[in-house]
Scaffold this motif. Structure first.
Motif, mmCIF file in Angstrom:
data_model
loop_
_atom_site.group_PDB
_atom_site.id
_atom_site.type_symbol
_atom_site.label_atom_id
_atom_site.label_comp_id
_atom_site.label_asym_id
_atom_site.label_seq_id
_atom_site.Cartn_x
_atom_site.Cartn_y
_atom_site.Cartn_z
ATOM 1 N N CYS A 128 48.163 20.919 28.793
ATOM 2 C CA CYS A 128 47.883 21.232 27.435
ATOM 3 C C CYS A 128 48.406 20.708 26.358
ATOM 4 O O CYS A 128 49.544 20.438 26.217
ATOM 5 C CB CYS A 128 48.365 22.772 27.268
ATOM 6 S SG CYS A 128 47.992 23.756 25.901
ATOM 7 N N SER A 179 48.213 20.672 23.134
ATOM 8 C CA SER A 179 48.545 21.297 21.883
ATOM 9 C C SER A 179 50.141 21.635 21.518
ATOM 10 O O SER A 179 50.972 21.780 22.393
ATOM 11 C CB SER A 179 47.905 22.775 22.017
ATOM 12 O OG SER A 179 48.293 23.464 20.782
ATOM 13 N N ASN A 196 50.690 25.784 21.744
ATOM 14 C CA ASN A 196 50.462 26.886 22.629
ATOM 15 C C ASN A 196 49.682 28.009 22.191
ATOM 16 O O ASN A 196 49.935 29.218 22.533
ATOM 17 C CB ASN A 196 51.885 27.317 23.437
ATOM 18 C CG ASN A 196 52.040 26.496 24.628
ATOM 19 O OD1 ASN A 196 51.533 25.478 24.756
ATOM 20 N ND2 ASN A 196 53.169 26.783 25.371
ATOM 21 N N THR A 235 43.990 26.543 22.789
ATOM 22 C CA THR A 235 43.993 25.492 23.944
ATOM 23 C C THR A 235 44.841 25.864 24.996
ATOM 24 O O THR A 235 44.258 25.948 26.192
ATOM 25 C CB THR A 235 44.572 24.180 23.452
ATOM 26 O OG1 THR A 235 43.698 23.534 22.184
ATOM 27 C CG2 THR A 235 44.018 23.005 24.551
ATOM 28 N N HIS A 236 46.024 26.493 24.820
ATOM 29 C CA HIS A 236 46.600 26.943 25.929
ATOM 30 C C HIS A 236 46.089 28.096 26.713
ATOM 31 O O HIS A 236 46.016 28.113 27.895
ATOM 32 C CB HIS A 236 48.169 27.439 25.506
ATOM 33 C CG HIS A 236 49.072 28.005 26.669
ATOM 34 N ND1 HIS A 236 49.023 29.222 27.033
ATOM 35 C CD2 HIS A 236 49.928 27.136 27.353
ATOM 36 C CE1 HIS A 236 49.860 29.310 27.940
ATOM 37 N NE2 HIS A 236 50.378 28.094 28.243
ATOM 38 N N ALA A 270 44.998 27.982 30.475
ATOM 39 C CA ALA A 270 45.500 28.953 31.553
ATOM 40 C C ALA A 270 44.597 29.759 32.185
ATOM 41 O O ALA A 270 44.429 30.037 33.254
ATOM 42 C CB ALA A 270 46.498 30.130 30.679
ATOM 43 N N MET A 301 50.831 23.766 35.287
ATOM 44 C CA MET A 301 50.325 23.479 34.026
ATOM 45 C C MET A 301 51.654 22.753 33.354
ATOM 46 O O MET A 301 52.688 22.971 33.384
ATOM 47 C CB MET A 301 50.009 24.425 32.864
ATOM 48 C CG MET A 301 49.692 24.284 31.699
ATOM 49 S SD MET A 301 49.488 25.606 30.390
ATOM 50 C CE MET A 301 48.416 26.563 31.108
ATOM 51 N N THR A 349 52.698 21.813 29.349
ATOM 52 C CA THR A 349 52.272 22.295 27.983
ATOM 53 C C THR A 349 53.350 21.239 27.075
ATOM 54 O O THR A 349 54.551 21.117 27.428
ATOM 55 C CB THR A 349 52.655 23.499 27.501
ATOM 56 O OG1 THR A 349 52.339 23.665 25.967
ATOM 57 C CG2 THR A 349 54.119 23.863 27.882
ATOM 58 N N CYS A 350 52.596 20.627 26.113
ATOM 59 C CA CYS A 350 53.416 19.733 25.129
ATOM 60 C C CYS A 350 54.201 20.634 24.161
ATOM 61 O O CYS A 350 55.063 19.869 23.280
ATOM 62 C CB CYS A 350 52.326 19.026 24.248
ATOM 63 S SG CYS A 350 51.298 17.732 25.508
ATOM 64 N N GLN A 351 54.046 21.768 23.956
ATOM 65 C CA GLN A 351 54.935 22.605 23.056
ATOM 66 C C GLN A 351 56.424 22.176 23.138
ATOM 67 O O GLN A 351 56.991 22.428 24.306
ATOM 68 C CB GLN A 351 54.794 23.840 23.055
ATOM 69 C CG GLN A 351 55.251 25.058 22.132
ATOM 70 C CD GLN A 351 55.196 26.290 22.035
ATOM 71 O OE1 GLN A 351 55.314 26.808 23.166
ATOM 72 N NE2 GLN A 351 54.916 27.108 21.136
ATOM 73 N N LYS A 400 58.067 19.639 23.839
ATOM 74 C CA LYS A 400 58.477 18.832 24.734
ATOM 75 C C LYS A 400 58.708 17.459 23.849
ATOM 76 O O LYS A 400 57.798 17.131 22.942
ATOM 77 C CB LYS A 400 57.243 18.607 25.552
ATOM 78 C CG LYS A 400 57.236 19.802 26.541
ATOM 79 C CD LYS A 400 58.315 19.895 27.601
ATOM 80 C CE LYS A 400 57.980 21.168 28.586
ATOM 81 N NZ LYS A 400 56.939 21.281 29.044
ATOM 82 N N THR A 407 42.609 19.524 25.185
ATOM 83 C CA THR A 407 43.135 19.154 23.883
ATOM 84 C C THR A 407 42.624 19.992 22.661
ATOM 85 O O THR A 407 41.370 20.220 22.574
ATOM 86 C CB THR A 407 42.896 17.678 23.463
ATOM 87 O OG1 THR A 407 43.458 17.255 22.259
ATOM 88 C CG2 THR A 407 41.346 17.521 23.413
#
Length: 195
Positions: free
Chosen positions: A7, A9, A12, A15-16, A20, A35, A37-39, A41, A81
């Motif tokens: 993911c 985004s 979150n 797109t999340h 999901a 999964m 997720t870029c949140q 990170k 994305t």
């Protein structure tokens, strides 16, 4: 078989939600899923320093380590994305560039895996097709087999119109139909070519 979804985004949200949902469907069909997720990170951009070519690992130590591990273990890959500036997110672009380090370890690490694209735009025509093309180009460069939902409404992958609202994306029946068609083909390819 394992499917790894990214993911891309930073928030979150829509797109999340879509990714999901896709992974839940795959789990109900007996696929193992994971999964990322870029949140919140830390994914730094590639410096193209060639350290990985000589040392068989990336010089940058950040949250990409989790992605490297999951990409290697996965049979199927989903790139999801949000649309930013008419294409993929900056997070996904950095991830794509950083996977260069995997090929430095082994040129064939990603080859033969199956990949699909999910694009979520705040506008109906915000750049979903351009995002799909970026994802498909990435797949092709790395030997990942790109799969779409076929020529009737999901030509390049699953496309959503979120209207920047979690409630609205849940009402996007056309987007969900494109996702369902894409997942059917994804599963067919995984079952045919992986096992």
């Amino acid at each position: 078989m394992k499917v790894f979804g990214i993911c891309a985004s930073p928030r979150n949200d829509t797109t999340h939600y879509v990714l999901a949902h896709a992974l839940d469907i795959l789990e109900s069909h007996n696929f193992e899923t994971e999964m990322f997720t870029c949140q919140a990170k830390d994914i730094k951009p590639c410096m193209h320093c060639d350290y990985c070519l000589e040392n068989k690992k990336c010089i940058i130590q950040d949250d990409m380590q989790e992605i490297y591990e999951n990409l290697q273990q996965a049979d199927g890959i989903i790139l999801a994305t949000p649309i930013q500036s008419g294409s993929i997110s900056s997070n996904l672009s950095a991830i794509m560039d950083r996977t260069r380090a995997l090929e430095a370890i082994d040129y064939n690490l990603l080859r033969g895996k199956i990949g699909i694209s999910i694009a979520v735009g705040g506008d109906r025509t915000g750049g979903q097709d351009f995002a799909h093309l970026a994802n498909i180009t990435y797949f092709m460069i790395h030997g990942i087999i790109p799969v779409s939902g076929g020529p009737f409404g999901s030509n390049l992958g699953a496309s959503f119109w979120s209207q920047d609202s979690l409630d609205k994306i849940k009402e996007d029946t056309y987007g969900m139909e494109s996702l369902n068609r894409t997942l059917i083909e994804f599963e067919n390819f995984l079952n045919k070519y992986i096992y």
